[in-house]
Design a protein around this motif. Structure first.
Motif, PDB file in Angstrom:
ATOM      1  N   GLY A 206       0.804  -1.218   0.000  1.00 22.95           N
ATOM      2  CA  GLY A 206       0.000   0.000   0.000  1.00 22.95           C
ATOM      3  C   GLY A 206       0.833   1.262   0.000  1.00 22.95           C
ATOM      4  O   GLY A 206       0.318   2.364  -0.223  1.00 22.95           O
ATOM      5  N   GLU A 207       2.139   1.145   0.244  1.00 19.21           N
ATOM      6  CA  GLU A 207       3.031   2.303   0.263  1.00 19.21           C
ATOM      7  C   GLU A 207       3.535   2.655  -1.133  1.00 19.21           C
ATOM      8  O   GLU A 207       4.009   3.766  -1.366  1.00 19.21           O
ATOM      9  CB  GLU A 207       4.222   2.035   1.177  1.00 19.21           C
ATOM     10  N   TYR A 208       3.486   1.694  -2.054  1.00 23.87           N
ATOM     11  CA  TYR A 208       4.003   1.912  -3.398  1.00 23.87           C
ATOM     12  C   TYR A 208       2.954   1.477  -4.416  1.00 23.87           C
ATOM     13  O   TYR A 208       2.066   0.686  -4.116  1.00 23.87           O
ATOM     14  CB  TYR A 208       5.283   1.092  -3.643  1.00 23.87           C
ATOM     15  N   ASP A 209       3.087   1.999  -5.646  1.00 21.81           N
ATOM     16  CA  ASP A 209       2.294   1.422  -6.722  1.00 21.81           C
ATOM     17  C   ASP A 209       2.938   0.095  -7.121  1.00 21.81           C
ATOM     18  O   ASP A 209       3.984  -0.280  -6.599  1.00 21.81           O
ATOM     19  CB  ASP A 209       2.187   2.385  -7.917  1.00 21.81           C
ATOM     20  N   PHE A 210       2.309  -0.630  -8.041  1.00 25.46           N
ATOM     21  CA  PHE A 210       2.754  -1.988  -8.357  1.00 25.46           C
ATOM     22  C   PHE A 210       4.182  -1.999  -8.905  1.00 25.46           C
ATOM     23  O   PHE A 210       4.999  -2.868  -8.545  1.00 25.46           O
ATOM     24  CB  PHE A 210       1.797  -2.629  -9.370  1.00 25.46           C
ATOM     25  N   VAL A 211       4.523  -1.048  -9.766  1.00 26.24           N
ATOM     26  CA  VAL A 211       5.868  -0.993 -10.355  1.00 26.24           C
ATOM     27  C   VAL A 211       6.907  -0.665  -9.295  1.00 26.24           C
ATOM     28  O   VAL A 211       7.953  -1.326  -9.190  1.00 26.24           O
ATOM     29  CB  VAL A 211       5.924   0.029 -11.504  1.00 26.24           C
ATOM     30  N   ALA A 212       6.644   0.367  -8.479  1.00 23.68           N
ATOM     31  CA  ALA A 212       7.584   0.748  -7.424  1.00 23.68           C
ATOM     32  C   ALA A 212       7.749  -0.376  -6.406  1.00 23.68           C
ATOM     33  O   ALA A 212       8.849  -0.625  -5.896  1.00 23.68           O
ATOM     34  CB  ALA A 212       7.121   2.024  -6.734  1.00 23.68           C
ATOM     35  N   GLY A 213       6.643  -1.068  -6.114  1.00 22.04           N
ATOM     36  CA  GLY A 213       6.731  -2.203  -5.200  1.00 22.04           C
ATOM     37  C   GLY A 213       7.594  -3.310  -5.752  1.00 22.04           C
ATOM     38  O   GLY A 213       8.352  -3.962  -5.016  1.00 22.04           O
ATOM     39  N   THR A 214       7.505  -3.540  -7.061  1.00 22.61           N
ATOM     40  CA  THR A 214       8.345  -4.558  -7.700  1.00 22.61           C
ATOM     41  C   THR A 214       9.818  -4.165  -7.631  1.00 22.61           C
ATOM     42  O   THR A 214      10.689  -5.009  -7.381  1.00 22.61           O
ATOM     43  CB  THR A 214       7.920  -4.748  -9.170  1.00 22.61           C
ATOM     44  N   ILE A 215      10.114  -2.881  -7.847  1.00 27.41           N
ATOM     45  CA  ILE A 215      11.499  -2.410  -7.773  1.00 27.41           C
ATOM     46  C   ILE A 215      12.071  -2.601  -6.375  1.00 27.41           C
ATOM     47  O   ILE A 215      13.161  -3.160  -6.193  1.00 27.41           O
ATOM     48  CB  ILE A 215      11.589  -0.920  -8.186  1.00 27.41           C
ATOM     49  N   ASN A 216      11.330  -2.140  -5.374  1.00 28.43           N
ATOM     50  CA  ASN A 216      11.805  -2.254  -3.993  1.00 28.43           C
ATOM     51  C   ASN A 216      11.893  -3.708  -3.544  1.00 28.43           C
ATOM     52  O   ASN A 216      12.844  -4.105  -2.871  1.00 28.43           O
ATOM     53  CB  ASN A 216      10.885  -1.467  -3.056  1.00 28.43           C
ATOM     54  N   GLY A 217      10.901  -4.510  -3.929  1.00 33.01           N
ATOM     55  CA  GLY A 217      10.945  -5.920  -3.587  1.00 33.01           C
ATOM     56  C   GLY A 217      12.114  -6.636  -4.229  1.00 33.01           C
ATOM     57  O   GLY A 217      12.755  -7.496  -3.616  1.00 33.01           O
ATOM     58  N   SER A 218      12.426  -6.271  -5.483  1.00 30.48           N
ATOM     59  CA  SER A 218      13.573  -6.871  -6.174  1.00 30.48           C
ATOM     60  C   SER A 218      14.877  -6.495  -5.493  1.00 30.48           C
ATOM     61  O   SER A 218      15.791  -7.324  -5.366  1.00 30.48           O
ATOM     62  CB  SER A 218      13.594  -6.424  -7.642  1.00 30.48           C
ATOM     63  N   GLN A 219      14.983  -5.242  -5.047  1.00 36.70           N
ATOM     64  CA  GLN A 219      16.188  -4.812  -4.341  1.00 36.70           C
ATOM     65  C   GLN A 219      16.402  -5.613  -3.053  1.00 36.70           C
ATOM     66  O   GLN A 219      17.507  -6.098  -2.787  1.00 36.70           O
ATOM     67  CB  GLN A 219      16.107  -3.320  -4.013  1.00 36.70           C
ATOM     68  N   ILE A 220      15.363  -5.762  -2.267  1.00 36.26           N
ATOM     69  CA  ILE A 220      15.486  -6.514  -1.010  1.00 36.26           C
ATOM     70  C   ILE A 220      15.739  -7.995  -1.299  1.00 36.26           C
ATOM     71  O   ILE A 220      16.517  -8.656  -0.599  1.00 36.26           O
ATOM     72  CB  ILE A 220      14.212  -6.337  -0.158  1.00 36.26           C
ATOM     73  N   GLY A 221      15.091  -8.510  -2.337  1.00 37.08           N
ATOM     74  CA  GLY A 221      15.348  -9.886  -2.720  1.00 37.08           C
ATOM     75  C   GLY A 221      16.796 -10.114  -3.096  1.00 37.08           C
ATOM     76  O   GLY A 221      17.405 -11.129  -2.728  1.00 37.08           O
ATOM     77  N   LEU A 222      17.399  -9.158  -3.812  1.00 35.05           N
ATOM     78  CA  LEU A 222      18.811  -9.272  -4.179  1.00 35.05           C
ATOM     79  C   LEU A 222      19.728  -9.171  -2.965  1.00 35.05           C
ATOM     80  O   LEU A 222      20.753  -9.849  -2.892  1.00 35.05           O
ATOM     81  CB  LEU A 222      19.164  -8.182  -5.202  1.00 35.05           C
ATOM     82  N   VAL A 223      19.360  -8.332  -1.994  1.00 31.61           N
ATOM     83  CA  VAL A 223      20.150  -8.267  -0.753  1.00 31.61           C
ATOM     84  C   VAL A 223      20.169  -9.629  -0.067  1.00 31.61           C
ATOM     85  O   VAL A 223      21.204 -10.090   0.412  1.00 31.61           O
ATOM     86  CB  VAL A 223      19.572  -7.193   0.200  1.00 31.61           C
ATOM     87  N   PHE A 224      19.022 -10.278  -0.053  1.00 28.29           N
ATOM     88  CA  PHE A 224      18.923 -11.617   0.527  1.00 28.29           C
ATOM     89  C   PHE A 224      19.824 -12.606  -0.211  1.00 28.29           C
ATOM     90  O   PHE A 224      20.559 -13.390   0.404  1.00 28.29           O
ATOM     91  CB  PHE A 224      17.466 -12.066   0.486  1.00 28.29           C
ATOM     92  N   LEU A 225      19.794 -12.558  -1.543  1.00 31.93           N
ATOM     93  CA  LEU A 225      20.617 -13.468  -2.342  1.00 31.93           C
ATOM     94  C   LEU A 225      22.102 -13.173  -2.175  1.00 31.93           C
ATOM     95  O   LEU A 225      22.935 -14.093  -2.151  1.00 31.93           O
ATOM     96  CB  LEU A 225      20.223 -13.372  -3.818  1.00 31.93           C
ATOM     97  N   ILE A 226      22.457 -11.900  -2.053  1.00 30.49           N
ATOM     98  CA  ILE A 226      23.861 -11.520  -1.838  1.00 30.49           C
ATOM     99  C   ILE A 226      24.368 -12.054  -0.507  1.00 30.49           C
ATOM    100  O   ILE A 226      25.486 -12.587  -0.411  1.00 30.49           O
ATOM    101  CB  ILE A 226      24.013  -9.982  -1.903  1.00 30.49           C
TER     102      ILE A 226
END
Length: 462
Positions: free
Chosen positions: A423-443
């Motif tokens: 609810g804090e982001y639109d769908f595109v922005a949420g995907t960007i932020n989620g991808s960033q955190i997902g990559l931190v996890f993978l790193i």
């Protein structure tokens, strides 16, 4: 043994069984491209759609531990025929499905077929390949299913755009027919079969453990940790693990010989292999969704973006095996792990502005690291065990691999879904932020893997 050649029948048997794994991964990666299509057609969430991958890998993780029992009890050709028939049945169910639940059933049946064929391929390699060429042939065995992630996105993109998602499954049928004919003419039996009792209690505990684990991770993004769907699932998994340990000690023929994990070097290799598989499947989920949702491209374009790098990386896998045969395991495994870490770091730094070209180039670098480390971790890990225990070690590694793949997809999908639906982001922005955190996890995971392999090779000679 060094002068022995690998017979054409052995090569044919490896290719035939490898095609089964190839088809499974091809369907899996092709459907990653189709996830946005499934979300719209079936009106489901991102967290739910990833179960198309998770259910397949979960069934694999339950079936693979039976590989030791199946190898002792049935002839190779019988196992191969069963795997082809089961996978084909799953393909037919999926292609005719008109509901998400029936599509899941089709993927589960496909998982049973692949769960029989995948360990069979590696058992044939270990049993019928000269030791001096084992690294290269393990690389070939790893390469066959590894090519699928390269072809899968572009295959899925073209098929979905031109004919619709059902043809992802329909077009697998001719490939399965080729594998069937090749396997019938090349697969041979080198070891005697014997009557053996299936450890049903152990199998039940494995099913409970892995189901709870994967179900818990798949709901992390949408449910509270103390909820029944997350905390309750993890507790169920814990009970299954305890039950498996107890059951393994009470039978002479356990499905998984967990005592092998007491061998420190083998354990390190298994954990490293587990982490790399988890990271790989997590990244494979992120990229097509990022390209389509953030960059606004079609499924077909998203496939073309990752194809060149993935294809070249997969074809390098036998080269990685040859490097192990020539120089030993230390150099290729360490270099591969470092390449993985660097490529993920660059992905993370560039996420807000990742162009399609950068995605493709970085994915090639990433898969190059996979080709140097992944198969070699398996080969060298099995070398830490006595020859008589290597099939049991193979069952453990294969089981961990499938669970890691399911976890990687489930965790990353949950992270991205959490930000998309916050609810804090639109769908595109949420995907960007989620991808960033997902990559931190993978790193973070890749860094742990690098530290593990450094510890096991610290005092070892290359």
């Amino acid at each position: 043994m060094k002068n022995e050649k690998i017979s054409m029948k052995v090569i044919g048997a490896i290719v035939a069984t490898g095609i089964m794994s190839f088809c499974g991964v091809l369907g899996e990666t092709a459907m990653n491209v189709a996830f946005p299509t499934f979300i719209q057609e079936f009106q489901i969430s991102t967290a739910l759609v990833q179960w198309l991958t998770t259910i397949y890998l979960l069934v694999l993780s339950i079936v693979v531990p039976i590989s030791g029992f199946l190898k002792h009890r049935f002839k190779n050709k019988i196992l191969f025929v069963a795997s082809v028939l089961l996978f084909t049945a799953g393909v037919i169910i999926a292609s005719w499905s008109h509901s998400f639940e029936l599509l899941l059933l089709g993927r589960a049946v496909q998982g049973i077929g692949t769960g029989i064929a995948l360990p069979l391929m590696f058992n044939i390699i270990m049993e019928q390949t000269p030791v001096s060429k084992l690294g290269m042939m393990m690389g070939v065995g790893t390469m066959i299913p590894a090519i699928a992630p390269a072809i899968g996105p572009i295959f899925g993109g073209i098929v979905i755009t031109q004919w619709g998602w059902r043809y992802i499954f329909i077009l697998l049928i001719p490939v399965l027919l080729i594998a069937f004919v090749l396997g019938l003419s090349t697969i041979e039996q080198k070891s005697e079969t014997r009557n053996e009792t299936l450890d049903l209690l152990g199998l039940f505990m494995i099913a409970i453990m892995f189901t709870g684990l994967i179900f818990g991770f798949s709901n992390v993004g949408s449910q509270s940790f103390i909820s029944l769907q997350v905390g309750g699932a993890f507790f169920l998994s814990f009970l299954g693990m305890l039950g498996l340990i107890i059951a393994s000690k009470r039978t002479e023929s356990p499905l998984l010989r967990l005592e092998l994990l007491k061998e420190h070097k083998f354990l390190i290799h298994v954990l490293s292999f587990f982490i790399i598989q988890l990271v790989l499947m997590g990244l494979v989920f992120i990229l097509p969704n990022y390209i389509q949702i953030v960059n606004g491209e079609s499924p077909q374009i998203s496939g073309f973006v990752v194809f060149p790098g993935a294809a070249l990386g997969a074809l390098m896998t036998p080269v990685g095996g040859k490097l192990l045969d020539k120089f030993g395991p230390k150099k290729p495994i360490l270099i591969g792990s470092i390449i993985l870490l660097i490529s993920l770091l660059v992905y993370w730094m560039l996420v807000p502005n990742l162009s399609n070209i950068l995605v493709g180039v970085l994915y090639f670098i990433f898969t190059l690291g996979i080709s140097l480390s992944f198969g070699n971790l398996m080969t060298n890990g099995l070398h830490q065990l006595r020859e008589t225990m290597q099939p049991d070690g193979n069952a453990i590694i294969m089981t961990f691999q499938q669970v890691a793949g399911a976890m990687g997809t489930a965790i990353v999908a949950s992270i991205i879904s959490l930000y998309q639906n916050s609810g804090e982001y639109d769908f595109v922005a949420g995907t960007i932020n989620g991808s960033q955190i997902g990559l931190v996890f993978l790193i973070a995971l890749t860094l742990i893997e690098l530290l593990l392999v450094l510890s096991v090779f610290r005092n070892a000679k290359s």
